[in-house]
Design an enzyme around this catalytic site. Structure first.
Site, PDB file in Angstrom:
ATOM      1  N   SER A   1     -27.814 -73.796  12.271  1.00 31.29           N
ATOM      2  CA  SER A   1     -26.541 -74.034  12.439  1.00 31.29           C
ATOM      3  C   SER A   1     -26.719 -75.489  13.288  1.00 31.29           C
ATOM      4  O   SER A   1     -27.199 -76.393  12.529  1.00 31.29           O
ATOM      5  CB  SER A   1     -26.084 -73.100  13.624  1.00 31.29           C
ATOM      6  OG  SER A   1     -24.811 -73.254  13.691  1.00 31.29           O
TER       7      SER A   1
ATOM      8  N   ASP B   1     -23.586 -65.622   5.087  1.00 34.01           N
ATOM      9  CA  ASP B   1     -23.124 -66.488   5.754  1.00 34.01           C
ATOM     10  C   ASP B   1     -21.746 -66.929   5.315  1.00 34.01           C
ATOM     11  O   ASP B   1     -21.613 -67.653   4.178  1.00 34.01           O
ATOM     12  CB  ASP B   1     -24.024 -67.578   5.829  1.00 34.01           C
ATOM     13  CG  ASP B   1     -23.708 -68.698   7.119  1.00 34.01           C
ATOM     14  OD1 ASP B   1     -22.670 -68.600   7.464  1.00 34.01           O
ATOM     15  OD2 ASP B   1     -24.573 -69.432   7.352  1.00 34.01           O
TER      16      ASP B   1
ATOM     17  N   HIS C   1     -24.019 -65.553   9.418  1.00 31.21           N
ATOM     18  CA  HIS C   1     -24.491 -66.895  10.149  1.00 31.21           C
ATOM     19  C   HIS C   1     -25.587 -66.327  10.923  1.00 31.21           C
ATOM     20  O   HIS C   1     -26.582 -67.131  11.028  1.00 31.21           O
ATOM     21  CB  HIS C   1     -23.323 -67.659  10.519  1.00 31.21           C
ATOM     22  CG  HIS C   1     -23.866 -69.041  11.134  1.00 31.21           C
ATOM     23  ND1 HIS C   1     -24.262 -69.868  10.399  1.00 31.21           N
ATOM     24  CD2 HIS C   1     -23.921 -69.502  12.256  1.00 31.21           C
ATOM     25  CE1 HIS C   1     -24.517 -70.924  10.832  1.00 31.21           C
ATOM     26  NE2 HIS C   1     -24.536 -70.788  12.092  1.00 31.21           N
TER      27      HIS C   1
END
Length: 337
Positions: free
Chosen positions: A134, A288, A317
């Site tokens: 991320s 995701d 995610h």
């Protein structure tokens, strides 16, 4: 072990602001080997901190994939966060009170600039692996571009070359939720708390997905008409976050996420990515919806020799934090090839 480093001087941000004597909190685990080539640098995600052995305990620790008996592991709480590094809740030396909303806008590149200050402080000249997911992946990517000779291996998980409009829209909705809380504009401890609770619940919908919620929050009683499991889960997660995070930091970091774009003030994506020298593993997560697999596929296609792998997970995610066994297998194979 937790450490603190205070940079003495003016820290100039990418957007032209100055932060005087910023501080950075960081953790280290293990020891350098004689060759000093056993360094693993972990870039933490959005609301995490520098204690990687805590928030990523399935991957970091004795007997885990990144074992401090074999590696020297570093994780820094990035600039702008609230776990010991300078951010909105820190004291502004020019006013003697916390920055709150007046903290200058920063970018991922500023975060990386801070990481590099710690690298220099520790006397590190070569990093075996930089890894992040991320916004941690954003940092790992930017640093691999800024200083391509520094890394032997780069691992980029659930990230992209720039933040997509969908993610920006989600962040704007979260900022609107925080700003709708009238206490946010008061610039006080606890300001915007109720808004932050709501913002967190918006974010969670993108960190997981419909299938994940349907799997984990389904009702077993067909007679339920109120106080659903999904509802209580959202409220719980909002309450949980505000016990460890603040609205001013959260608001700032959503803007950092939005501004991520490796092509800004540079050549196009292809030209920028081809400068990466590290052996690179790019990992996507099938479900995701925040940074979908096609974004990692595009990134991997432009990094010389990059290996693209996918984790099959229903947890969206957040899968990179949950699917440790699958991630460990991918990393093991990557190091052996």
């Amino acid at each position: 072990m937790k450490h603190s480093f205070k940079y003495q001087g003016k820290f100039l941000t990418e957007l032209g602001s100055t932060i005087i004597n910023p501080e950075f909190a960081y953790h280290t685990y293990g020891e350098f080997n004689p060759e000093k080539n056993n360094i693993i640098w972990i870039c933490h995600a959005y609301t995490a901190n520098s204690d990687a052995a805590d928030w990523w305990d399935s991957m970091v620790g004795e007997g885990k994939f990144y074992d401090p008996t074999h590696y020297f592991i570093v994780c820094v709480n990035y600039l702008g966060s609230c776990y010991g590094s300078t951010g909105p809740m820190s004291i502004n030396p020019e006013t003697g009170i916390p920055w709150y909303r007046s903290f200058p806008d920063i970018t991922v590149r500023d975060m990386v600039k801070g990481l590099d200050l710690i690298r220099q402080h520790l006397g590190i000249e070569k990093i075996h692996t930089i890894i992040g997911g991320s916004i941690g992946g954003f940092q790992a990517l930017e640093w691999s571009i800024i200083n391509p000779s520094l890394f032997t291996h780069t691992v980029l998980i659930a990230c992209s070359v720039k933040t997509n409009p969908w993610a920006i829209a989600l962040n704007e909705s979260q900022r609107m939720s925080i700003a709708a809380d009238p206490t946010f504009e008061q610039d006080i401890p606890g300001g915007g708390t109720n808004g932050l609770k709501a913002a967190r619940t918006i974010a969670l919908l993108s960190y997981r997905n419909g299938k994940a919620y349907n799997l984990t929050q389904a009702e077993s009683n067909e007679e339920v008409v109120t106080n659903f499991k999904a509802s209580s889960y959202q409220r719980y997660q909002g309450e949980k976050l505000v016990k460890r995070f603040d609205a001013y930091t959260y608001f700032l970091l959503t803007k950092v996420l939005d501004s991520h774009n490796i092509a800004r003030k540079r050549a196009g994506f292809a030209e920028v990515l081809k400068t990466i020298k590290a052996k690179t593993l790019v990992i996507s997560i099938t479900s995701d919806i925040l940074f979908p697999p096609e974004e990692q596929a595009y990134m991997a296609s432009l990094i010389p020799g990059a290996i693209l792998k996918t984790i099959a997970s229903d947890f969206g995610h957040d899968g990179f934090l949950i699917e440790s066994e699958l991630l460990s297998k991918l990393l093991s194979n990557f190091y052996q090839t």
